[in-house]
Design an enzyme around this catalytic site. Structure first.
Site, PDB file in Angstrom:
ATOM      1  CG  HIS A  53      -1.966  -1.024   1.207  1.00  0.00           C
ATOM      2  ND1 HIS A  53      -3.123  -0.896   1.931  1.00  0.00           N
ATOM      3  CD2 HIS A  53      -2.062  -2.211   0.552  1.00  0.00           C
ATOM      4  CE1 HIS A  53      -3.896  -1.953   1.732  1.00  0.00           C
ATOM      5  NE2 HIS A  53      -3.265  -2.769   0.896  1.00  0.00           N
ATOM      6  CD  GLU A  55      -1.976   4.712   2.851  1.00  0.00           C
ATOM      7  OE1 GLU A  55      -3.098   5.233   2.865  1.00  0.00           O
ATOM      8  OE2 GLU A  55      -1.715   3.689   2.171  1.00  0.00           O
ATOM      9  CB  CYS A  83      -6.573   0.182   4.754  1.00  0.00           C
ATOM     10  SG  CYS A  83      -4.926  -0.559   4.801  1.00  0.00           S
ATOM     11  CB  CYS A  86      -2.101   2.016   5.919  1.00  0.00           C
ATOM     12  SG  CYS A  86      -1.756   1.216   4.332  1.00  0.00           S
TER      13      CYS A  86
END
Length: 156
Positions: A53, A55, A83, A86
């Site tokens: 992801h 992040e 999310c 993250c």
């Protein structure tokens, strides 16, 4: 506040560039002392890595550049509300401020719903949809005993 808008636009730009490269619609930048330290787009499909992801990738890059696991003096800007995975990474990195553009509902409308994961987190492991099986007498405490006695540890 104007700086926040600038850095947030950079996170959105990373998301848009990532889409053009075949990545997902998420971007993140990490800023320290007014300077962008790391910038990343989502690369889950591109790298065959469900943890890639934006992040998380930005946190990895910033940690590498700063040679530290402690990013408490950094701000993370994300194109979308992070999310649960993250969010955990943000807490582990010590980041104290997150600025994001779109919220969970916009992500859900685009096919990226985290509601199921958020609901699972609060459940006892025995009640989750994935089987979580603890075998308490399998020796797992050995690593913690070694950690407690290790004089060179760096707590985090």
């Amino acid at each position: 506040m104007n700086d926040d808008r600038y850095y947030l636009k950079q996170a959105v730009k990373a998301a848009c560039e990532g889409i053009k490269d075949g990545g997902g619609p998420f971007g993140a930048v990490i800023v320290r002392d007014g300077k962008i330290i790391a910038k990343a787009g989502n690369r889950v499909v591109l790298s065959h890595d469900p943890t890639a992801h934006a992040e998380v990738l930005a946190i990895r890059e910033a940690s590498d550049i700063l040679d530290s696991h402690d990013l408490s003096d950094c701000v993370l800007y994300a194109s979308c509300e992070p999310c649960p995975m993250c969010l955990g990474a943000i807490y582990w990195a010590g980041i104290r401020r997150v600025v994001f553009a779109s919220g969970r509902s916009e992500a859900s409308s685009a096919g990226f719903s985290d509601n199921f994961i958020y609901s699972e987190i609060g459940l006892d492991p025995s009640e989750r949809n994935i089987d979580f099986i603890q075998i308490p007498d399998a020796g797992g405490e050995e690593a913690f005993r070694i950690w407690e006695q290790y004089e060179g540890k760096i707590p985090y």
